[in-house]
Design an enzyme around this catalytic site. Sequence first.
Site, PDB file in Angstrom:
ATOM      1  N   LYS A 100      53.405  -1.488  70.477  1.00  0.00           N
ATOM      2  CA  LYS A 100      54.715  -0.953  70.833  1.00  0.00           C
ATOM      3  C   LYS A 100      55.282   0.072  69.873  1.00  0.00           C
ATOM      4  O   LYS A 100      55.233  -0.116  68.658  1.00  0.00           O
ATOM      5  CB  LYS A 100      55.715  -2.115  70.930  1.00  0.00           C
ATOM      6  CG  LYS A 100      55.452  -3.027  72.124  1.00  0.00           C
ATOM      7  CD  LYS A 100      56.023  -4.393  71.871  1.00  0.00           C
ATOM      8  CE  LYS A 100      57.189  -4.676  72.800  1.00  0.00           C
ATOM      9  NZ  LYS A 100      57.970  -5.835  72.327  1.00  0.00           N
TER      10      LYS A 100
ATOM     11  N   GLY B 144      48.888  -7.209  60.285  1.00  0.00           N
ATOM     12  CA  GLY B 144      48.062  -8.372  60.576  1.00  0.00           C
ATOM     13  C   GLY B 144      46.836  -8.056  61.418  1.00  0.00           C
ATOM     14  O   GLY B 144      45.715  -8.427  61.062  1.00  0.00           O
TER      15      GLY B 144
ATOM     16  N   GLY C 184      54.044  -8.257  57.750  1.00  0.00           N
ATOM     17  CA  GLY C 184      55.437  -7.842  57.874  1.00  0.00           C
ATOM     18  C   GLY C 184      55.934  -7.116  56.630  1.00  0.00           C
ATOM     19  O   GLY C 184      56.653  -6.122  56.713  1.00  0.00           O
TER      20      GLY C 184
ATOM     21  N   ARG D 192      44.407 -15.546  51.232  1.00  0.00           N
ATOM     22  CA  ARG D 192      45.656 -15.539  50.461  1.00  0.00           C
ATOM     23  C   ARG D 192      45.542 -16.383  49.200  1.00  0.00           C
ATOM     24  O   ARG D 192      46.137 -16.036  48.171  1.00  0.00           O
ATOM     25  CB  ARG D 192      46.803 -16.021  51.327  1.00  0.00           C
ATOM     26  CG  ARG D 192      47.218 -14.946  52.312  1.00  0.00           C
ATOM     27  CD  ARG D 192      48.289 -15.411  53.235  1.00  0.00           C
ATOM     28  NE  ARG D 192      48.882 -14.265  53.912  1.00  0.00           N
ATOM     29  CZ  ARG D 192      49.648 -14.367  54.981  1.00  0.00           C
ATOM     30  NH1 ARG D 192      49.922 -15.560  55.487  1.00  0.00           N
ATOM     31  NH2 ARG D 192      50.156 -13.296  55.540  1.00  0.00           N
TER      32      ARG D 192
HETATM   33  P1  ADP Z   1      49.391  -4.812  63.439  1.00  0.00           P
HETATM   34  O1  ADP Z   1      49.426  -6.327  63.463  1.00  0.00           O
HETATM   35  O2  ADP Z   1      48.157  -4.283  62.782  1.00  0.00           O
HETATM   36  O3  ADP Z   1      50.648  -4.225  62.882  1.00  0.00           O
HETATM   37  P2  ADP Z   1      50.317  -4.657  66.164  1.00  0.00           P
HETATM   38  O4  ADP Z   1      50.691  -6.089  66.142  1.00  0.00           O
HETATM   39  O5  ADP Z   1      51.400  -3.651  66.169  1.00  0.00           O
HETATM   40  O6  ADP Z   1      49.290  -4.329  64.972  1.00  0.00           O
HETATM   41  O7  ADP Z   1      49.457  -4.371  67.480  1.00  0.00           O
HETATM   42  C1  ADP Z   1      48.276  -5.043  67.771  1.00  0.00           C
HETATM   43  C2  ADP Z   1      48.134  -5.336  69.232  1.00  0.00           C
HETATM   44  O8  ADP Z   1      48.246  -4.151  70.019  1.00  0.00           O
HETATM   45  C3  ADP Z   1      46.779  -5.924  69.538  1.00  0.00           C
HETATM   46  O9  ADP Z   1      46.939  -7.224  70.038  1.00  0.00           O
HETATM   47  C4  ADP Z   1      46.208  -4.991  70.602  1.00  0.00           C
HETATM   48  O10 ADP Z   1      45.526  -5.667  71.633  1.00  0.00           O
HETATM   49  C5  ADP Z   1      47.437  -4.307  71.151  1.00  0.00           C
HETATM   50  N1  ADP Z   1      47.101  -3.010  71.761  1.00  0.00           N
HETATM   51  C6  ADP Z   1      46.515  -1.965  71.176  1.00  0.00           C
HETATM   52  N2  ADP Z   1      46.304  -0.985  72.064  1.00  0.00           N
HETATM   53  C7  ADP Z   1      46.774  -1.411  73.251  1.00  0.00           C
HETATM   54  C8  ADP Z   1      46.841  -0.832  74.566  1.00  0.00           C
HETATM   55  N3  ADP Z   1      46.358   0.386  74.817  1.00  0.00           N
HETATM   56  N4  ADP Z   1      47.398  -1.572  75.553  1.00  0.00           N
HETATM   57  C9  ADP Z   1      47.865  -2.798  75.292  1.00  0.00           C
HETATM   58  N5  ADP Z   1      47.840  -3.405  74.071  1.00  0.00           N
HETATM   59  C10 ADP Z   1      47.298  -2.714  73.066  1.00  0.00           C
HETATM   60 MG    MG Z   2      50.357  -7.712  64.842  1.00  0.00          MG
END
Ligand code: ADP
Ligand code: MG
Length: 395
Positions: free
Chosen positions: A199, A352, A375, A37
């Site tokens: 999620k 992230g 975010g 950053r």
């Molecule tokens: P980002 O930060 O890129 O937006 P998220 O925070 O939405 O991504 O999601 C990342 C998390 O989702 C990771 O910690 C990963 O372990 C979890 N994840 C991905 N696939 C699965 C799965 N099949 N079951 C449980 N957790 C999962």
């Molecule tokens: Mg995340």
Amino acid sequence: MAKKTIEDVQWQGKRALVRVDFNVPMNDAGEITDDTRVRAAIPTITYLSQHGARVILMSHLGRPKGERNEKYSLRPVANHLQELLKGIHVSFADDCIGDTAKEAVGALKDGEVLVLENVRFYAGEEKNDQELAKAFAELGDVFVGDAFGTAHRAHASTAGVAAYLPSVAGFLMEKEVGIMGEALASPKRPFVAIIGGAKVSDKINVIENLLPKVDALLIGGGMANTFLAVQGNDMAKSLVESDALETAKRLLAVAKEHNSRLLLPTDVIAAKAFAADAEYTARKVNELKADEMALDIGPDSIAVFQAEIKAAKTVIWNGPMGVFEMPAFAKGTFAIAEAMVEADATTIVGGGDSVAAVEQAGVADKMTHVSTGGGASLEFLEGKTLPGVAVLEDK
Ligand code: ADP
Ligand code: MG
């Protein structure tokens, strides 16, 4: 981008009050563990300095909860910035408003840089308090918004201050908003989006905003399980959000309505435990055993997703395909990164964990754009107007 930028201002002798995002991760010894950053703000700082501005930088760091707390001091960041900016003088002020800040600003010569102390040492920052915003504004002649990572927050230093000064975008803000904005508004096609992560509920609005725009939406990660469950698959011990089933159903209907191709995994990596050393095997999504959980997309799905990505001209990715923190379940995520590198396309990564995965894979610099805002990029992809962008003047 339709916003004025630092290139639209005559800077010689002027005080540029720049909101940067220096919210860097630090270890217990107070050392910066990732300076991405800080480096992302260098083009703006260098430009302003070279054009004779007196550069005043303000940022938050961590969550000091509106009180002075040395643990969250920006002093180490100012020291690090001095190391990065060879030849440009960097000083530090022990406060971000009031006499201490004013004296430090008064001592600046043209081209010099001053880092102010953490704006979140004041409770008014996160409340967008107008008195605090005015106190910031007294320090500058022109406000420069360059903290894309905090642009989704209407705080005193990101939004409030802009009411009291002419306000323009810095280069990082211009790049973030420009590349993602153009990809959403007039993408080169085919336009493919890949959405993953844990999620559905975190990403409903992104999926909803992207579905009518994309040629294909690829869904992986934990959230795919909820969609697969709606389609009648027994996801066994997999993460399925029971309270998001209706939403998933609705999103599948939205896809149909817009004739959008929403692709789900056809196979997954099934494991008997949520553990790095768990035994695992690839299975069709409708063949999970009762004691198994899906922790990554499987090889057939990887092949299909990679083909979609390689044929695309614009690719946006948010959210890992599996539990990439464990090497056994990281293949799907790294396969997406690899296909994006090979694609002859505009490639954008936001979020992230997705950004961390791309960095782990060592391919961050092979993407067109890796967003510095988790975010903020999510809200941007949701189609929301970010307060820190809205306050900047239009061209
Ligand atoms: P980002 O930060 O890129 O937006 P998220 O925070 O939405 O991504 O999601 C990342 C998390 O989702 C990771 O910690 C990963 O372990 C979890 N994840 C991905 N696939 C699965 C799965 N099949 N079951 C449980 N957790 C999962
Ligand atoms: Mg995340």
